[in-house]
Scaffold this active site. Structure first.
Site, PDB file in Angstrom:
ATOM      1  N   GLY A  28       0.678  -1.210  -0.021  1.00  0.00           N
ATOM      2  CA  GLY A  28       0.056  -0.054   0.040  1.00  0.00           C
ATOM      3  C   GLY A  28       0.987   1.357   0.076  1.00  0.00           C
ATOM      4  O   GLY A  28       1.977   1.230  -0.342  1.00  0.00           O
ATOM      5  N   CYS A  29       0.455   2.167   0.641  1.00  0.00           N
ATOM      6  CA  CYS A  29       1.200   3.401   0.809  1.00  0.00           C
ATOM      7  C   CYS A  29       2.541   3.232   1.349  1.00  0.00           C
ATOM      8  O   CYS A  29       2.588   2.724   2.428  1.00  0.00           O
ATOM      9  CB  CYS A  29       0.611   4.669   1.647  1.00  0.00           C
ATOM     10  SG  CYS A  29       1.197   6.133   1.883  1.00  0.00           S
TER      11      CYS A  29
END
Length: 191
Positions: A19-20
């Site tokens: 993800g981020c």
């Protein structure tokens, strides 16, 4: 960072996307034995992409963190256990509200040994039924990594009051602090 698994001496590198990259960096920089956790872009087809290009979803890159660690202090197995525990590896191309191929879950392995370990851990987790849904984490050979722009480095620690940090990163760091407190660097222990 180098493209090989062995960097210098006994240090090793694995590149992880969960993800981020702000979240992933915040988690791994807190782990004993991790020498560096550098946010960047991995696995795409564009040389030296910008954040804006990667966010467009057209470059093929994932937001990733290149983790350099000392396997005499923490094993790759432990690194991957933390990786799987601190994100949702069952959602394809998304982590929470972050949606797109740039947010996919990927282990970019740097050696055949890393590949074998990654597949074994993923298989073991699926067999144990740890998650309600199957793990969709890609396991693929490392091909490239481009460091992110400077303002992405240490984002969580430099922006603790930002809403994204409070609502998205804090829960992941808290999971880490709760389950893996014995693996934390001294400066990140709660007193």
């Amino acid at each position: 960072m180098s493209n090989s698994a062995e960097i210098s001496g006994d240090l090793e590198v694995v590149t992880l996307a969960s993800g981020c990259f702000w979240c992933t960096e915040a988690v791994f920089k807190r782990i004993k034995g991790v020498v560096s956790a550098v946010p960047g872009y991995a696995g795409g087809s564009v040389n030296n992409p910008t954040y804006e290009q990667v966010c467009s979803g057209t470059t093929g890159h994932a937001e990733a963190v290149q983790v350099q660690f000392d396997p005499n202090i923490i094993s790759l197995e432990q690194i991957l256990e933390i990786f799987f525990y601190t994100h949702d590896p069952t959602t394809l191309n998304r982590q929470g509200n972050d949606v797109g191929t740039q947010y996919r879950s990927v282990i970019f392995y740097h050696s055949e040994r890393q590949k074998d370990i990654a597949y074994k851990i993923k298989s073991d987790l699926d067999k144990k039924g740890i998650y309600a849904n199957p793990i969709v984490t890609e396991i693929t050979t490392f091909s490239n990594f481009y460091q992110a722009e400077d303002y992405h480095k240490d984002y969580y620690d430099n922006n603790r009051s930002a809403p994204y940090c409070n609502y998205v990163i804090d829960p992941k760091v808290n999971k880490l602090l709760t389950k893996f407190s014995t693996k934390l660097k001294h400066e990140y222990l709660r007193h």
